[in-house]
Design a protein around this motif. Structure first.
Motif, PDB file in Angstrom:
ATOM      1  N   ILE A   1      60.185 -64.913  32.053  1.00 26.17           N
ATOM      2  CA  ILE A   1      58.815 -64.352  31.466  1.00 26.17           C
ATOM      3  C   ILE A   1      58.982 -63.861  30.081  1.00 26.17           C
ATOM      4  O   ILE A   1      57.938 -64.293  29.348  1.00 26.17           O
ATOM      5  CB  ILE A   1      58.483 -63.149  32.513  1.00 26.17           C
TER       6      ILE A   1
ATOM      7  N   GLN B   1      53.596 -60.648  39.011  1.00 32.55           N
ATOM      8  CA  GLN B   1      54.474 -59.414  38.853  1.00 32.55           C
ATOM      9  C   GLN B   1      53.448 -58.186  38.628  1.00 32.55           C
ATOM     10  O   GLN B   1      53.607 -56.937  39.058  1.00 32.55           O
ATOM     11  CB  GLN B   1      55.322 -59.719  37.507  1.00 32.55           C
TER      12      GLN B   1
ATOM     13  N   THR C   1      54.058 -64.152  36.088  1.00 30.37           N
ATOM     14  CA  THR C   1      53.992 -63.006  35.408  1.00 30.37           C
ATOM     15  C   THR C   1      52.601 -62.231  36.190  1.00 30.37           C
ATOM     16  O   THR C   1      52.360 -60.840  36.224  1.00 30.37           O
ATOM     17  CB  THR C   1      53.579 -63.492  34.010  1.00 30.37           C
TER      18      THR C   1
ATOM     19  N   GLN D   1      52.657 -68.019  33.575  1.00 27.37           N
ATOM     20  CA  GLN D   1      51.689 -66.801  33.372  1.00 27.37           C
ATOM     21  C   GLN D   1      51.049 -66.672  34.636  1.00 27.37           C
ATOM     22  O   GLN D   1      50.948 -65.458  35.343  1.00 27.37           O
ATOM     23  CB  GLN D   1      50.627 -67.318  32.316  1.00 27.37           C
TER      24      GLN D   1
ATOM     25  N   LYS E   1      62.578 -62.716  35.105  1.00 27.99           N
ATOM     26  CA  LYS E   1      62.378 -61.465  33.937  1.00 27.99           C
ATOM     27  C   LYS E   1      62.481 -62.193  32.588  1.00 27.99           C
ATOM     28  O   LYS E   1      62.032 -62.244  31.887  1.00 27.99           O
ATOM     29  CB  LYS E   1      62.888 -60.271  34.249  1.00 27.99           C
TER      30      LYS E   1
END
Ligand SMILES: CCCCCCCCCCCCCCCCCCCCCCCCCC(=O)SCCNC(=O)CCNC(=O)[C@H](O)C(C)(C)COP(=O)(O)OP(=O)(O)OC[C@H]1O[C@@H](n2cnc3c(N)ncnc32)[C@H](O)[C@@H]1OP(=O)(O)O
Ligand SMILES: NC(=O)C1=CN([C@@H]2O[C@H](COP(=O)(O)OP(=O)(O)OC[C@H]3O[C@@H](n4cnc5c(N)ncnc54)[C@H](OP(=O)(O)O)[C@@H]3O)[C@@H](O)[C@H]2O)C=CC1
Length: 515
Positions: A178, A133, A130, A126, A175
């Motif tokens: 995630i 991102q 993430t 996270q 990806k």
């Protein structure tokens, strides 16, 4: 005139992780060298019962920021704290704040991360993947953005021995990781974690590697660079030597050794201690920000901020200097006299853990119980041993990091910039640095006063006497038990006593004759 300092003047700069160890030093240096910058946006979350305003107030009023105020008296006005939690969707930033960030930001320094080695994969992904991102997505909507600087770690690829300034792909796409974190439950995540991290030692290094992949995937749309520091330590020179404010890296172990808790550690004395001062990392990061924005390199450049290949120091040398500094500036109220040694194999490590760590903790807890207090030493010792077990990976291996980009950048700087934003680690004198580091740990982490040194010395002398007394008592008890049970021990005892008696009689007789 420094070109780098001039570059940041008038700029709006966004920093994540500004309340962290590196973030604070970055903010300090920026404000001190470019007091004319427009604004520094910092993403802060309320924490430990403090509002973000209280947190920022505390930081700006700390010792670290004392010097800044001479150069930038209106430092409080230059900092704009934005309430944000990187664990939340869209960072839980208000619409107005988001609008301002998107329309004004010129440079982003992304320092926020979880640096815990034992974090579960979900949380580490996270924050380190993430959130990176999402921040990149935000950055792609910033029309005035000139550069995005991502702080990674030199250990992101610690599964390799030689590491170049390139991004090494992980086997599973970030990806996919995630996405899977959204629907897998915790038990399954825990089960697959060892398989995913593979030959890396923890979720931290793995998720930092994934974070780099995410950065690479966005690099076509943005002007990005990555800085990879190794083990970040106390300040070398700026704003003053020895500043440190958390237990990460060697700092916690320096305390544990100085207070006499840590007596042995499994380490390879000849392995390279790739430590890098935090002000060196910050100087390189600011230089990278300038270079990336002004020169706009065609590809994403990665900069290793390491010391091993330019000015190596090993754990043996570091350990000895740490111990030598304890002689000069002992820590207060030590549990035992500071002495520690390196062990090199499993057997000696277990032996010394039992004898030097667990046994004294049990004895001390027994004493606490006897005096009606709550035992706590065994618990503390177990936590220390657990911490050590997590750090061991990094102190029993050496890595080689190439530093072509970092050296190229150094050669691009004007002499003035090389002085103001010095990241040439070849100039570092390790013995002096480590001494200042230990002093900094005492002053800024333990908040101990130098005036307390004579009392600390006296306490150590008392501990030495207790140690001698304890060892003598232990010897006598063991010996007494042996004599009671073994004929051989009795014979040896008889031999020693009669030998001493004869020696004394001879000595007495010869001195009577002389008289
Ligand atoms: C030749 C003869 C000479 C002889 C010489 C003898 C020499 C003797 C001198 C010795 C010095 C020389 C050797 C130096 C070796 C350095 C190795 C560094 C390697 C670092 C590599 C980094 C590479 C990657 C760099 C990066 O890229 S990332 C940045 C690095 N990231 C970290 O360093 C996070 C680590 N930490 C955690 O991962 C969490 O801390 C966690 C550990 C899970 C605990 O976690 P937990 O127990 O749940 O809870 P906490 O609240 O955290 O702590 C709970 C309790 O543990 C304490 N404590 C937290 N930390 C540390 C810490 N470090 N060290 C010690 N204690 C610590 C804290 O005081 C609290 O105590 P208490 O309150 O109980 O009294
Ligand atoms: N220290 C080291 O030895 C090394 C560090 N690095 C890298 O350098 C960077 C900075 O590290 P360092 O300063 O040491 O780390 P710190 O742990 O000191 O700081 C981490 C920062 O991230 C922030 N943060 C964490 N979680 C959140 C969240 N959910 N929302 C908002 N902010 C959050 C923290 O905020 P808060 O104060 O609220 O917790 C803090 O400001 C990291 O990217 C790390 O990977 C790389 C190599 C070595």
């Amino acid at each position: 005139m420094s070109m780098i300092a001039a570059f940041y003047s008038g700029k709006s700069i966004l920093i994540t992780g500004a309340t962290g160890f590196m973030g604070k030093v970055l903010m300090e240096k920026l404000l001190r060298t470019s007091p004319d910058l427009k604004v520094v946006y910092i993403l802060v979350r309320p924490k430990a019962g403090q509002t973000l305003q209280q947190r920022v107030f505390q930081i700006l009023n700390s010792k670290l920021f004392e010097k800044v105020k001479e150069f930038c008296p209106n430092v409080h006005e230059k900092i704009r704290a934005v309430s944000a939690d990187l664990n939340q969707n869209d960072f839980a930033i208000s619409k107005e704040d988001l609008q301002e960030l998107l329309s004004c930001t010129n440079i982003v320094f992304h320092c926020a991360a979880t640096v815990r080695f034992d974090d579960n994969l979900r949380h580490a992904v996270q924050l380190n993947v993430t959130a990176t991102q999402q921040l990149l997505l935000m950055a792609s909507q910033m029309p005035k953005l000139e550069a995005f600087i991502h702080i990674s770690t030199a250990f992101a690829n610690c599964n390799l021995k030689h590491i170049d300034e390139v991004i090494y792909p992980c086997s599973v796409e970030p990806k996919k990781i995630i996405d899977s974190m959204e629907w897998l439950d915790d038990a399954i995540i825990d089960e697959i974690t060892p398989k995913l991290i593979g030959d890396r030692p923890n979720t931290y290094t793995y998720t930092k590697a994934l974070g780099e992949m995410v950065v690479q995937q966005e690099s076509e749309n943005l002007n990005i660079a990555i800085v990879r520091p190794s083990i970040v330590g106390a300040t070398w020179q700026e704003p003053f030597p020895g500043w440190v404010d958390n237990l990460n890296g060697p700092s916690g172990l320096i305390i544990a050794a100085g207070k006499g808790f840590l007596r042995s550690i499994r380490a390879t004395p000849m392995a390279v201690a790739d430590l890098i001062p935090v002000d060196t990392v910050v100087n390189l990061t600011l230089a990278v920000g300038w270079y990336t924005a002004v020169h706009r390199p065609k590809s994403t450049l990665i900069y290793h901020c390491t010391s091993g290949n330019l000015n190596p120091c090993n754990w043996g040398k570091m350990g000895l200097q740490v111990l030598a500094t304890f002689e000069k500036v002992p820590f207060e109220r030590a549990f035992r006299r500071p002495y520690a040694d390196f062990t090199t194999n499993n057997f000696t490590t277990h032996y010394w853990n039992a004898v030097s760590h667990r046994a004294p903790a049990i004895i001390y807890d027994f004493y606490l119980r006897l005096t009606g207090r709550k035992p706590r030493m065994t618990k503390l010792m177990n936590r220390l041993l657990r911490t050590i077990s997590m750090l061991e990976y990094f102190i029993n291996r050496s890595w080689e990091w190439s530093t072509y980009n970092t050296e190229m950048l150094m050669s691009e700087l004007s002499p003035e910039d090389q002085r103001v934003f010095n990241f040439d680690v070849r100039q570092l004198n390790w013995l002096e640095y480590i001494e200042n580091y230990v002093l900094g740990v005492k002053k800024y982490l333990l908040k101990e006063d130098m005036a307390g040194i004579p009392e600390a010395r006296q306490h150590l002398r008392r501990l030495r006497n207790i140690h001698y007394l304890f060892n003598t008592a232990l010897f006598l008890i063991v010996w007494r038990l042996l004599i009671a049970r073994s004929q051989m021990a009795r014979n040896v005892w008889f031999f020693i006593v009669s030998f001493c008696y004869k020696f004394l009689s001879y000595f007495r007789a010869s001195s009577t004759l002389k008289a």
